[in-house]
Write a protein that holds these residues in place. Structure first.
Motif, PDB file in Angstrom:
ATOM      1  N   LEU A 167       0.935  -1.124   0.393  1.00  0.00           N
ATOM      2  CA  LEU A 167      -0.031  -0.194   0.191  1.00  0.00           C
ATOM      3  C   LEU A 167       0.761   1.437  -0.051  1.00  0.00           C
ATOM      4  O   LEU A 167       1.768   1.389   1.220  1.00  0.00           O
ATOM      5  CB  LEU A 167      -0.917  -0.046   1.454  1.00  0.00           C
ATOM      6  N   VAL A 168       0.497   1.619  -1.270  1.00  0.00           N
ATOM      7  CA  VAL A 168       2.029   3.143  -0.931  1.00  0.00           C
ATOM      8  C   VAL A 168       1.273   4.275  -1.194  1.00  0.00           C
ATOM      9  O   VAL A 168       0.312   4.381  -1.599  1.00  0.00           O
ATOM     10  CB  VAL A 168       2.298   2.209  -2.832  1.00  0.00           C
ATOM     11  N   ALA A 169       2.157   5.977  -0.224  1.00  0.00           N
ATOM     12  CA  ALA A 169       1.497   6.618  -0.277  1.00  0.00           C
ATOM     13  C   ALA A 169       2.524   7.349  -1.540  1.00  0.00           C
ATOM     14  O   ALA A 169       3.491   7.181  -1.460  1.00  0.00           O
ATOM     15  CB  ALA A 169       1.352   6.803   1.064  1.00  0.00           C
ATOM     16  N   ARG A 217      -2.386   5.331  -1.526  1.00  0.00           N
ATOM     17  CA  ARG A 217      -3.427   6.391  -0.568  1.00  0.00           C
ATOM     18  C   ARG A 217      -2.393   7.732  -0.868  1.00  0.00           C
ATOM     19  O   ARG A 217      -1.454   8.242  -1.230  1.00  0.00           O
ATOM     20  CB  ARG A 217      -3.082   6.269   0.261  1.00  0.00           C
ATOM     21  N   ASP A 264       2.630  11.111   5.883  1.00  0.00           N
ATOM     22  CA  ASP A 264       2.822   9.751   5.233  1.00  0.00           C
ATOM     23  C   ASP A 264       4.062   9.700   5.567  1.00  0.00           C
ATOM     24  O   ASP A 264       4.605   8.185   5.807  1.00  0.00           O
ATOM     25  CB  ASP A 264       2.906  10.686   3.923  1.00  0.00           C
ATOM     26  N   SER A 323       3.558   7.984   9.312  1.00  0.00           N
ATOM     27  CA  SER A 323       2.729   7.179   8.559  1.00  0.00           C
ATOM     28  C   SER A 323       3.253   5.344   7.923  1.00  0.00           C
ATOM     29  O   SER A 323       2.825   4.535   8.874  1.00  0.00           O
ATOM     30  CB  SER A 323       2.148   6.965   7.080  1.00  0.00           C
ATOM     31  N   VAL A 324       4.828   5.481   7.219  1.00  0.00           N
ATOM     32  CA  VAL A 324       5.512   4.298   6.953  1.00  0.00           C
ATOM     33  C   VAL A 324       6.098   4.361   8.541  1.00  0.00           C
ATOM     34  O   VAL A 324       6.110   2.836   8.312  1.00  0.00           O
ATOM     35  CB  VAL A 324       6.282   4.799   6.125  1.00  0.00           C
ATOM     36  N   ARG A 372       1.085   2.296   8.594  1.00  0.00           N
ATOM     37  CA  ARG A 372      -0.388   2.800   7.727  1.00  0.00           C
ATOM     38  C   ARG A 372       0.131   2.097   6.799  1.00  0.00           C
ATOM     39  O   ARG A 372      -1.270   2.458   6.095  1.00  0.00           O
ATOM     40  CB  ARG A 372      -0.672   4.271   8.811  1.00  0.00           C
ATOM     41  N   VAL A 373       0.874   2.101   6.294  1.00  0.00           N
ATOM     42  CA  VAL A 373       1.675   2.334   5.163  1.00  0.00           C
ATOM     43  C   VAL A 373       2.533   1.394   4.632  1.00  0.00           C
ATOM     44  O   VAL A 373       3.259   1.280   5.733  1.00  0.00           O
ATOM     45  CB  VAL A 373       1.348   3.698   3.598  1.00  0.00           C
ATOM     46  N   ASP A 374       2.548   0.511   3.118  1.00  0.00           N
ATOM     47  CA  ASP A 374       4.182   0.458   3.411  1.00  0.00           C
ATOM     48  C   ASP A 374       5.326   0.532   2.685  1.00  0.00           C
ATOM     49  O   ASP A 374       6.235   0.525   3.186  1.00  0.00           O
ATOM     50  CB  ASP A 374       3.953  -0.889   2.648  1.00  0.00           C
ATOM     51  N   TYR A 418       6.024   5.263   1.220  1.00  0.00           N
ATOM     52  CA  TYR A 418       5.526   6.459   0.573  1.00  0.00           C
ATOM     53  C   TYR A 418       6.637   7.309  -0.215  1.00  0.00           C
ATOM     54  O   TYR A 418       7.714   6.684  -0.197  1.00  0.00           O
ATOM     55  CB  TYR A 418       5.634   7.228   1.298  1.00  0.00           C
ATOM     56  N   CYS A 448       9.991   3.283   3.037  1.00  0.00           N
ATOM     57  CA  CYS A 448       9.136   2.306   2.818  1.00  0.00           C
ATOM     58  C   CYS A 448       9.672   0.773   4.342  1.00  0.00           C
ATOM     59  O   CYS A 448      10.598   1.408   4.548  1.00  0.00           O
ATOM     60  CB  CYS A 448      10.019   1.293   1.588  1.00  0.00           C
TER      61      CYS A 448
END
Ligand code: LIP
Length: 282
Positions: A172-174, A202, A210, A213-214, A218-220, A222, A260
């Protein structure tokens, strides 16, 4: 470039200062937010807006940091900064995610980092203490070099760690987009390349959040091009200290910033660096 870091006692004190001033500026931008936020001015394009609260938050941060650390320099997104003699520079974004703030989307933050080196030189600087504060969710992401990263919310504090994702097709990439239409078109072409290769995309609207979040899993991953030092300084440190990998062409910077989960490093850095060369530098 060898950038010597201050000792941990000083770094710990500056992490605490970053957290304290980020909170007080965050309180200001929430408590003083007008019902109808107005655009005070525009910068690089008609959609690159600044509000009166961006400037008020920067003025607040500058006053607090000058009072506590008169020999440090301050570099901020908005008007007003300071030169220094200590070798330490505070890199501050008074409201990261200004468009979210304008629209009332609860995804904006105050980002404050103490760095060594020259933040105007790609690869010539690094953060060693910092905080990113989302005043709407009351989430403070904090870190200092060698001491890990943590999320503080109310009385709760927990260490941060990225996901265990190790395959690009599960990632899941921001990402984010600039304010200039020409750059957005090129960024759009890179997303077009990426979409069939990853789980999903995202777009939260704040580079600082962002990167955190990595760090928080929360995401894998960015990535973004066109960032300024103030967009990424504190988030970069939080992500690295959480155990994520952060990079770019000459370190994180305007040309490219990516972050990441460690298991994704090779696949993700290759696909975003190749894509950026093809679509944004071609
Ligand atoms: C924003 C960044 C975001 C990017 C926006 C803008 P600002 O910073 O945090 O990642 O996509 O274009 O640059 O302008 O709100 O401080």
């Amino acid at each position: 470039m060898d950038l010597a870091l201050p000792d941990d006692a000083l770094a710990a004190a500056l992490e605490a200062l970053a957290a304290d001033v980020a909170r007080s500026a965050g309180r200001l931008v929430v408590d003083e937010r007008p019902d109808a936020v107005e655009v005070a001015a525009t910068k690089s394009t008609a959609t690159d807006v600044v509000t009166a609260m961006d400037q008020a938050s920067q003025d607040h941060l500058l006053a607090r940091l000058r009072e506590a650390r008169p020999d440090d320099a301050v570099l901020g997104e908005e008007d007003g900064g300071a030169t220094g003699t200590s070798g330490i520079t505070w890199v501050i974004d008074p409201i990261d995610g200004t468009v979210n703030y304008l629209y009332g989307i609860p995804a904006y933050a105050v980002s404050v980092a103490a760095v060594v080196g020259d933040p105007s030189v790609p690869g010539g600087w690094r953060p060693f203490a910092g905080a990113v504060y989302n005043p709407v969710t009351d989430e403070l992401f904090g870190a200092r070099a060698g001491a890990g990263a943590r999320l503080v919310r109310g009385d709760d504090q927990r260490p941060l760690s990225p996901t265990a994702c190790d395959s690009l097709d599960q990632a899941l990439v921001a990402t984010g987009f600039g304010y200039a239409a020409e750059r957005r078109e090129r960024q759009g072409r890179l997303v077009l390349d990426l979409l069939p290769q990853v789980r999903d995309i995202r777009r939260a609207g704040s580079a600082a959040l962002d990167l955190c979040s990595v760090a928080a899993g929360r995401v894998d991953a960015y990535y973004e091009t066109g960032l300024n030092p103030w967009d990424l300084a504190a988030g970069w440190l939080v992500a690295v200290e959480a155990g994520a990998v952060v990079g770019g062409f000459d370190g994180p910077g305007e040309a490219l910033t990516w972050a990441c989960a460690p298991g994704l490093r090779a696949a993700f850095s290759n696909v975003v660096e190749d894509g950026t060369r093809r679509h944004l530098h071609g």
